[in-house]
Write a protein that holds these residues in place. Structure first.
Motif, PDB file in Angstrom:
ATOM      1  N   ARG A 192      53.712 -10.262  21.805  1.00 29.21           N
ATOM      2  CA  ARG A 192      53.451 -10.109  20.379  1.00 29.21           C
ATOM      3  C   ARG A 192      53.699  -8.698  19.924  1.00 29.21           C
TER       4      ARG A 192
ATOM      5  N   ALA B  33      47.545 -15.851  30.938  1.00 28.25           N
ATOM      6  CA  ALA B  33      48.733 -15.686  30.107  1.00 28.25           C
ATOM      7  C   ALA B  33      48.493 -14.618  29.055  1.00 28.25           C
ATOM      8  N   GLY B  34      47.249 -14.481  28.617  1.00 27.34           N
ATOM      9  CA  GLY B  34      46.961 -13.508  27.560  1.00 27.34           C
ATOM     10  C   GLY B  34      46.580 -14.229  26.287  1.00 27.34           C
ATOM     11  N   SER B  35      45.881 -13.541  25.397  1.00 29.83           N
ATOM     12  CA  SER B  35      45.387 -14.179  24.179  1.00 29.83           C
ATOM     13  C   SER B  35      46.546 -14.495  23.244  1.00 29.83           C
ATOM     14  N   SER B  36      46.321 -15.478  22.381  1.00 35.10           N
ATOM     15  CA  SER B  36      47.418 -15.920  21.524  1.00 35.10           C
ATOM     16  C   SER B  36      47.331 -15.357  20.124  1.00 35.10           C
ATOM     17  N   ALA B  37      46.500 -14.362  19.911  1.00 36.51           N
ATOM     18  CA  ALA B  37      46.479 -13.671  18.623  1.00 36.51           C
ATOM     19  C   ALA B  37      45.880 -12.295  18.836  1.00 36.51           C
ATOM     20  N   GLY B  38      46.106 -11.405  17.903  1.00 33.31           N
ATOM     21  CA  GLY B  38      45.502 -10.082  17.993  1.00 33.31           C
ATOM     22  C   GLY B  38      46.352  -9.112  18.791  1.00 33.31           C
ATOM     23  N   ASP B  39      45.981  -7.857  18.748  1.00 35.15           N
ATOM     24  CA  ASP B  39      46.771  -6.870  19.484  1.00 35.15           C
ATOM     25  C   ASP B  39      46.158  -6.594  20.851  1.00 35.15           C
TER      26      ASP B  39
ATOM     27  N   TYR C 267      43.257 -14.878  13.263  1.00 33.14           N
ATOM     28  CA  TYR C 267      42.774 -14.948  14.650  1.00 33.14           C
ATOM     29  C   TYR C 267      42.188 -16.312  15.005  1.00 33.14           C
TER      30      TYR C 267
ATOM     31  N   GLU D 151      40.136 -19.476  23.341  1.00 28.83           N
ATOM     32  CA  GLU D 151      40.108 -18.617  24.536  1.00 28.83           C
ATOM     33  C   GLU D 151      38.853 -17.778  24.583  1.00 28.83           C
TER      34      GLU D 151
END
Lengths: 706, 456
Positions: free
Chosen positions: A101, B163-169, A433, A439
Motif C-alpha cells: 500500500r 500477510a499484513g493489514s489490509s488498510a492503514g499505513d 479502515y 484483523e
C-alpha cells in the motif's frame, strides 16, 4: 495523505515553505483556516521535470494531469475482472501475495510490483480459469487404488492386507487429479465390535469431512462406503479415512477398532462431452465448417477485445494463434487445446495484467487526452474495481465516451449499478479502515460483548452508512453529524438505542449518546488497542484520514521514554503526564484532545461513563482555544473544518487516479473543492467531477530517451 | 478472531507422518545421489518483529563468552537445549547501522520498525517514502540465490505468517513494502512472501506428478515455455513505447518471466513424496508449525537452498493470548523499563526461540548422506528488526547462528564482535554458499573475522 514526491526544480520552491513552516513542527489546528496549502502554481511558475507549464501571474492555473505509472491490477481488481470476463466464482487472487500500500490505498500503481511468485500464480490461475470456462472433460475416467497396508496412518499399524487403526486417527494418501470435475471416493473397511455402537468412520478430502458412516461390518465381509466430491482445479488432493470413536470396555471387555483395506478414487465422473455454458459463449463458430484459422481468429478477436480492454489488431490475433497452433500441433494437441493455450497466454500478457496507456507522441510533454478505451478502463476500475461492461465498451468503441455528456451519463449509470459496491468495499474500506475490523485483535476476556456477530454487524453498519451517502445523494456535511445510522436489532442493543422494527439493517435513530461516523463501532474499535482505548490513535486517525493533516512523526530519539511516568490513573491521566514535555506537546496537543473527546466509548465502541474506577473526562481544548465536551460537540467541530471537505476530495482523487498527489495537483484539487462545495458536498457530484476533470481524462508523456 | 477449520490432518501430519514416510522412501536415492556430488549447503534467515533486548542480564545474552563448556545457554536460549547447543554460535555485538535514524549524514526521523525490517537482510539505507520512489538494496539471500539458485527447483523461498493489514499505513512515512518484506531481488523489487500453508504446498508441488508419462511432461513443458516466451515478447515490444518509469516496471515483469522460464521442467524426476496437503488457513500458533513443516520439507526434497521466514511484520501488534498475554507485542516492546512488561517480553522471546529451535531440530533429523545431517550443512540465522524495543537500537542485535555451514562456522560458542557490521556476517554466509562478494550493503567490506574457518 500528502506524499513527499519532489519533482526536480520544485524542490527549491518547496524549500521556502519548509524553512518557514518546518521548524515549529506542528502548525495548524482544528477550527483554523488551513496553513501552507497555497498551490505553488498561483505564485509564479509551475516547473515540473524541467518543463514550464504555466506563466507568471496567471489567475486560473493550468491543471497538470501528470501521469500514472503502468498500473498492475491488484487482487480485488483481478478477482472482479475474471468474474466479469469469464463468469467464474473462484477467486484466484485470494492466493496471490498481499498488495503493498501507499498513500492509504492498495491500488497505487507505483507501489504494485511483479515478482516471480506473481508470474507463477498468474499462470496457474490463467490455466485453471480457461479450463473452467471452456473445458470439456477430455480426460477419460481414471481410477487410483491406494492399498492401506502401503500407506502410513497417524496411529496404528499394518495388519495383514489392511491398516489397523487401534485408536482415533486416520490413514490416507495423495492422488493427483487430472482435471476439475466430480469424483468418487470408496473406502473398504471393517470393525471389531465393542460397546453399544458400531465403529464410526469419517471420509475426508484435504482434511474436510465428506461423509461420516457407521461401519457394522466385520472382517469376514468388509463394507464399501462411498462419497462423491467436486474439485474445481486439477492437482493433488489428500483422501483419508478416520476412526472417530475408539472404545474399550463393556462386559465382557472388548476393544472397538477399525481396519481400512483400501481407498479408491475414480473420476472425473459423468458423461464426457458435457461442456459448461460458458463454452458456447466463447466458441461461437465451428472450426470444421468455417476453417480452423478463421474460426480461431473470430474467437480470439472477441476474447482479446474483452480481456485486453481494447480492440486487437489483426496482426496481434494472428501472431497469437499461429504460435500456439504450431506448438500444440507438435504435441498432437487439438484445435481446442490451441484455443485454450492462446487464451491462457493472453491472460498472462502484460496487456491483461496491467492497464496499459500509451502516449502516442513520446517526445511531446504537453498533456493530451487518453484514448476512449483507456478512459473506459480508468472509469470502470475507479467505480467498479473491474473491467468495463458491454455498454461501456460500446461507447468506447465508437469514441463517444470522450464527449463530456456521454462520460457523465456513463458515470452515473455505473454508480447506480450493483458493481459500484466496490467503492464501498475498496474505497471506504480503506479510507475508513473498515477492512481492518476482521484483523483487529480484541481481548475477549475484557470485552465479552464483542463477538464475531457484533464485528460483522459493525462492518455492515459502516458499509451501509457510506453506501447511503453514495447512493442517496446525501450531503457529506452530515457524515460526521448524522443522528441516525443503519443497524439491526443486535447492533441497536449494543448501542443501547431503540431497535428498528423489521429484520436486517434499518435506518435507526442514534439517541443522545452518539452522532455520526466518529461514534460508530468500527472506527472506535480499529483505533483502539486490544485491551484499552488509545486517544492518540483516534486523534491521529481523525487528523490523517478526515483532515489530511497528519501530525508529523515523533522527532528522533523520543520513542522509548526511559521510565513510565505515571503508572496509575486513567488512560487520559497517564497521557497527560507525558504531554508535559514541551517536545511532545506540540503534536500531542493536536491529537490528544480529539481522542479525549471520544473517551466515552471504550475499546470496542461501547458507551461508558467510568473507566474502571476513574470517571470519564471527555472535555478537550484545541490549540486555538476552542473548548468542547463529548463526541457530539467534537463531531460538529471537525465537520465544519474546511479541511474536511477538501480531504474527502483528496482521498477520492488519490483512489481514482491510483497515484499519490503532490503540489502539482493543487490546482486540480482547488477546482474540485470549489465545484463540490457549491453542489452541497454530494459524493456523486464529487465522483462525476473527478471523472470529468483534467487529471482523470488527460495524461502527459514522461520524457527520457530509450 | 478469524474462524477457520482446523484440519486434523494438519495436526496429525506433523512430525510423525511428515518426516518418517518420505525419509524411508527417498533414502536410497539420496544415498546414491550423495555419493555423486558434494554435500548441499543451505541458508535460512529467520526474522522476528519488535526486537529482543540483548543487553547483559536481560535473559538473552549468555553470561560467559567462550567455546564449549566455557559458556552456557541463557534463560531465553534454553529451548535450544543440549541437542542444538553444539550447533549454535551466539553472535553478540553486531550492528546494522544503516537502519538507524541518522546514518550517513541524513536524519530520517521515526520509522525504526520499517527501517529495521526493510534492511534486515540488505543492510542498506532505505529511501523514506510512502510509495513513489521506493529504494532499498539487494538482500543477502537474493545475492546468494541469484548465483546458486539454479541448482534447485526454486532459487529461494519467502515464507511468513502474516500477510499484513489490509488498510492503514505501516510505519511513520515508510511504505508497507519496507515493513513486510525482508527479501529484495533488487533495490526496487521486494519479493512477497507466502502466508498460506496450502498456497505454499501447491507452489512447491504443483506439476509434480509421478504418474505422468514422458510425453505428457514434454507437452506440459513445451506449452509453458511457449506461453512465457510469448508474453516476454509482448512486454519487450510494449517497453519500446513507454517512458522510463514504465519501462522499469516492465523490467520487473520481464525479470520475473525470465526466472520462471529458467526453471521449467525442474519438477520432473523428483523423488520426494510430499506430506498431505494442508488446509488453506490455519490459526496461529499452529500456523507456525505447519509452515515449519513445509520449510523443512523444502530443504529435504532439495526444492531450494535459500529460505527466508518472517514470524510477523514490522512492529507487529500480535497479542500472544496462548502465552497468557493480553497486550500487543509492539506495545509491550515499548516497555519503559517496567518489570512486568520486561517479563512478558521475555516470555515472547523465549517462545520465538523455541519455535526456531523446533525448526532447527527438524533439519538436524534430515540425513544428508556421508554421515552428515542438514544442520551440519546449513546456516540458520535468527534475529530481529531491532535490539531493545524501547530504545529502537540497531546495535548489538540479538543474533543466533545455528548450523555448521559445512564446517565453515565454529559452533558451540558465544562470541562478542564488539561492533562489527552485520553485513560482514552476510558476506561470510555468501562465501559459505560459494558466492564471493567484495562488499555488501552500506557497510560490509569483508568476511567477518573470527567466525570460523570461513574467516581465513
Amino acid at each position: 495523505m500528502r506524499p513527499t514526491r519532489e519533482p526536480q526544480r520544485a524542490v527549491i520552491l518547496r524549500g521556502i515553505f519548509l524553512l518557514t513552516a518546518g521548524i515549529t513542527a506542528c502548525t495548524g489546528a482544528i477550527g483554523e483556516p488551513p496553513i501552507a496549502s497555497t498551490p505553488v502554481a498561483q505564485n509564479d511558475v509551475v516547473v515540473v521535470d524541467g518543463v514550464v507549464t504555466s506563466e507568471a501571474g496567471t489567475v486560473t492555473p493550468a491543471v497538470d494531469p501528470q501521469r500514472v505509472t503502468i498500473h498492475r491490477l491488484n487482487r480485488a481488481e483481478y478477482n472482479n475482472t475474471v468474474r466479469d470476463l469469464l463468469g467464474t466464482r473462484t477467486r484466484p487472487a485470494d492466493e496471490f501475495p498481499a498488495d503493498d500500500r501507499g498513500y492509504g490505498f492498495d491500488n497505487i500503481a507505483d507501489v504494485l510490483s511483479v515478482s516471480p511468485l506473481h508470474i507463477e500464480q498468474y499462470d496457474r490461475a490463467a490455466e485453471a480459469l480457461v479450463e473452467e470456462a471452456l473445458g470439456v472433460p477430455t480426460v477419460a475416467s481414471q481410477r487410483w487404488q491406494l492399498e492401506a497396508e502401503s500407506l502410513m496412518g497417524s496411529v496404528g499399524a499394518v495388519s495383514g492386507a489392511a491398516w489397523l487403526l487401534w485408536s482415533n486417527g486416520e490413514v490416507g494418501g495423495m492422488v493427483t487429479l487430472p482435471a476439475p470435475g466430480r469424483y468418487r471416493l470408496t473406502v473398504s473397511a471393517w470393525q471389531s465390535r465393542a460397546g453399544t455402537e458400531d465403529a464410526r468412520m469419517g471420509m475426508e478430502l484435504d482434511g474436510t469431512a465428506l461423509r461420516t458412516v457407521m461401519v457394522p461390518n466385520l472382517a469376514a465381509s468388509p463394507g464399501e462406503f462411498t462419497a462423491e466430491f467436486t474439485v474445481t482445479r486439477a492437482g493433488p488432493v489428500t483422501v483419508s479415512a478416520t476412526f472417530e470413536n475408539d472404545f474399550v470396555g463393556g462386559t465382557p471387555s472388548a476393544d472397538r477398532n477399525l481396519w481400512v483395506d483400501f481407498l479408491r478414487v475414480e473420476g472425473p465422473l459423468g458423461a464426457t462431452g458435457t461442456p459448461p455454458p460458458s463454452r458456447a459463449q466463447w466458441l461461437t463458430c465451428d472450426p470444421v465448417a468455417m476453417g480452423e484459422d478463421a474460426c480461431a481468429e473470430q474467437v480470439l478477436t472477441r476474447f482479446g477485445r474483452r480481456a485486453w480492454r481494447r480492440p486487437l489488431a489483426q496482426t496481434e490475433v494472428r501472431a497469437v494463434w499461429s504460435r500456439f497452433r504450431a506448438v500444440t500441433r507438435m504435441h498432437a494437441g487439438t484445435w481446442d487445446d490451441a484455443i485454450k493455450l492462446s487464451m491462457r497466454a493472453m491472460l498472462l500478457s502484460p496487456h491483461f495484467i496491467y492497464r496499459v496507456e500509451i502516449d502516442s507522441d513520446r517526445a511531446n510533454p504537453a498533456p493530451h487526452a487518453v484514448t476512449a478505451h483507456e478512459l473506459a478502463a480508468r472509469l470502470s476500475y475507479f467505480l467498479w474495481s473491474s473491467m468495463p461492461d458491454a455498454e461501456l465498451d460500446r461507447v468506447a468503441d465508437d469514441g463517444t465516451l470522450l464527449q463530456p455528456a456521454v462520460l457523465t451519463a456513463q458515470a452515473q449509470r455505473m454508480l447506480a449499478h450493483a458493481n459500484a459496491q466496490a467503492l464501498v468495499q475498496n474505497f471506504a474500506g480503506q479510507w475508513l479502515y473498515t477492512r481492518r475490523l476482521d484483523e483487529h485483535d480484541v481481548n475477549a476476556a475484557l470485552y465479552p460483548r464483542y463477538t464475531a456477530q457484533i464485528r460483522d454487524a459493525m462492518r455492515q453498519e459502516t458499509e451501509a452508512f457510506f453506501g447511503h451517502f453514495l447512493q442517496n445523494d446525501v450531503s457529506m456535511s452530515e457524515f460526521l453529524t448524522a443522528d441516525y445510522s443503519f443497524v439491526d436489532a443486535r447492533m441497536a442493543g449494543y448501542y443501547g438505542v431503540t431497535p428498528p422494527s423489521g429484520a436486517g439493517l434499518q435506518r435507526t435513530a442514534l439517541g443522545a449518546q452518539r452522532l455520526g461516523f466518529l461514534t460508530q463501532g468500527t472506527l472506535l474499535t480499529v483505533t483502539s488497542h486490544a485491551d484499552r482505548t488509545s486517544p492518540v490513535k483516534r486523534g491521529q486517525w481523525v487528523l490523517q484520514q478526515l483532515l489530511c493533516a497528519p501530525p508529523p512523526a515523533p522527532p528522533p530519539n523520543v520513542e522509548g521514554l526511559p521510565t513510565e511516568m505515571m503508572v496509575m490513573g486513567s488512560v487520559r491521566q497517564r497521557l497527560e503526564a507525558h504531554a508535559t514535555q514541551p517536545l511532545c506537546r506540540s503534536c500531542h496537543d493536536l491529537m490528544d484532545p480529539i481522542g479525549f473527546g471520544l473517551e466515552n466509548f471504550d475499546a470496542v465502541g461501547l458507551h461508558r461513563t467510568m473507566e474502571g474506577r476513574y470517571p470519564i473526562d471527555a472535555t478537550g481544548m484545541l490549540p486555538d482555544g476552542t473548548r468542547f465536551e463529548g463526541a457530539q460537540q467534537l463531531a460538529r467541530i471537525v465537520s465544519q473544518d474546511p479541511r474536511f471537505a477538501r480531504c474527502v476530495s483528496q482521498q477520492m482523487l488519490t483512489y481514482a487516479l491510483g497515484r499519490g498527489l503532490n503540489e502539482n495537483d493543487d490546482a486540480q484539487l482547488a477546482q474540485l473543492d470549489g465545484q463540490w462545495r457549491s453542489s452541497g458536498l454530494r459524493l456523486r457530484t464529487l465522483i462525476t467531477q473527478i471523472v470529468l476533470s483534467d487529471a482523470f481524462r488527460l495524461r502527459r508523456a514522461e520524457l527520457g530517451g530509450m | 478472531m478469524k474462524t477457520s477449520k482446523i484440519s486434523r490432518r494438519v495436526v496429525l501430519g506433523g512430525a510423525g507422518v511428515a518426516v518418517a514416510l518420505p525419509f524411508l522412501e527417498s533414502l536410497l536415492s539420496r544415498e546414491a545421489r550423495a555419493q555423486a556430488r558434494p554435500l548441499p549447503r543451505r541458508v535460512l534467515f529467520y526474522y522476528t518483529p519488535c526486537g529482543i533486548n540483548s543487553s547483559d542480564g536481560r535473559g538473552w545474552s549468555p553470561a560467559a563468552r567462550g567455546v564449549g563448556s566455557a559458556w552456557a545457554l541463557s534463560r531465553m536460549l534454553a529451548p535450544l537445549g543440549a541437542a542444538l547447543k553444539p550447533y549454535t554460535a551466539v553472535l553478540s555485538g553486531l550492528h546494522n547501522r544503516p537502519a538507524s535514524a541518522s546514518f550517513g549524514g541524513t536524519n530520517d526521523g521515526a520509522g525504526d520498525h520499517a527501517r529495521g525490517t526493510g534492511c534486515f537482510l540488505t543492510s542498506a539505507r532505505l529511501v523514506k517514502t510512502d510509495g513513489t520512489n521506493i529504494r532499498n538494496g539487494i538482500s543477502i539471500d537474493q545475492a546468494i540465490a541469484q548465483r546458486v539458485g539454479m541448482m534447485s527447483r526454486f532459487p529461494s523461498l519467502q515464507v511468513g505468517t502474516d500477510a499484513g493489514s489490509s488498510a492503514g499505513d505501516c510505519d511513520s512515512g515508510y511504505s508497507c513494502a519496507y515493513a513486510r518484506n525482508v527479501s529484495w531481488s533488487s533495490a526496487t523489487t521486494p519479493l512477497p512472501k507466502i502466508t498460506s500453508p496450502r498456497t505454499l504446498f501447491d507452489r512447491l508441488f504443483a506439476g509434480m506428478d509421478p504418474s505422468a508419462t514422458v510425453a505428457a511432461n514434454a507437452r506440459r513443458r513445451a506449452y509453458s515455455t511457449s506461453v512465457l516466451d510469448y508474453v516476454r515478447g509482448e512486454a519487450t515490444s510494449l517497453q519500446t513505447r513507454m517512458g522510463p518509469t514504465d519501462r522499469r516496471k516492465l523490467d520487473e515483469y520481464l525479470t520475473a518471466i525470465r526466472e520462471v522460464e529458467l526453471r521449467i521442467g525442474m519438477m520432473e524426476g523428483m523423488v520426494c513424496t510430499p506430506t498431505p496437503r494442508p488446509a488453506a488457513t490455519v490459526p496461529y500458533p499452529m500456523l507456525v508449525d505447519v509452515m515449519h513443516d513445509l520449510l523443512a520439507l523444502s530443504f529435504r526434497c532439495d526444492l531450494t537452498r535459500v529460505q527466508t521466514f518472517m514470524l510477523g511484520n514490522a512492529g507487529s501488534g500480535r497479542v500472544f493470548d496462548f502465552l497468557g498475554l493480553t497486550e500487543g507485542h509492539h506495545n509491550l516492546s515499548h516497555h519503559m523499563n517496567n518489570e512486568n512488561n520486561l517479563t512478558k517480553l521475555e516470555t515472547i522471546g523465549t517462545w520465538e526461540v523455541r519455535k526456531f529451535a523446533e525448526l532447527c531440530n527438524r533439519l538436524r533429523m534430515i540425513d544428508d548422506g556421508m554421515g552428515t545431517n542438514a544442520l551440519d550443512n546449513t546456516v540458520c540465522m535468527f534475529s530481529s528488526e531491532i535490539a531493545d524495543g524501547n530504545s529502537h537500537a540497531h546495535t548489538g542485535l540479538p543474533l543466533l547462528s545455528v548450523g555448521r555451514g559445512g564446517g565453515q562456522i565454529t559452533t558451540d560458542r558465544h562470541v562478542d564482535f564488539g561492533g562489527q557490521p552485520i553485513a560482514d556476517y552476510f558476506i561470510a554466509l555468501a562465501k559459505i554458499m560459494g558466492v564471493t562478494l567484495p562488499n555488501f550493503g552500506a557497510e560490509g567490506t569483508r568476511v567477518l573475522a573470527n567466525l570460523g574457518p570461513v574467516s581465513s
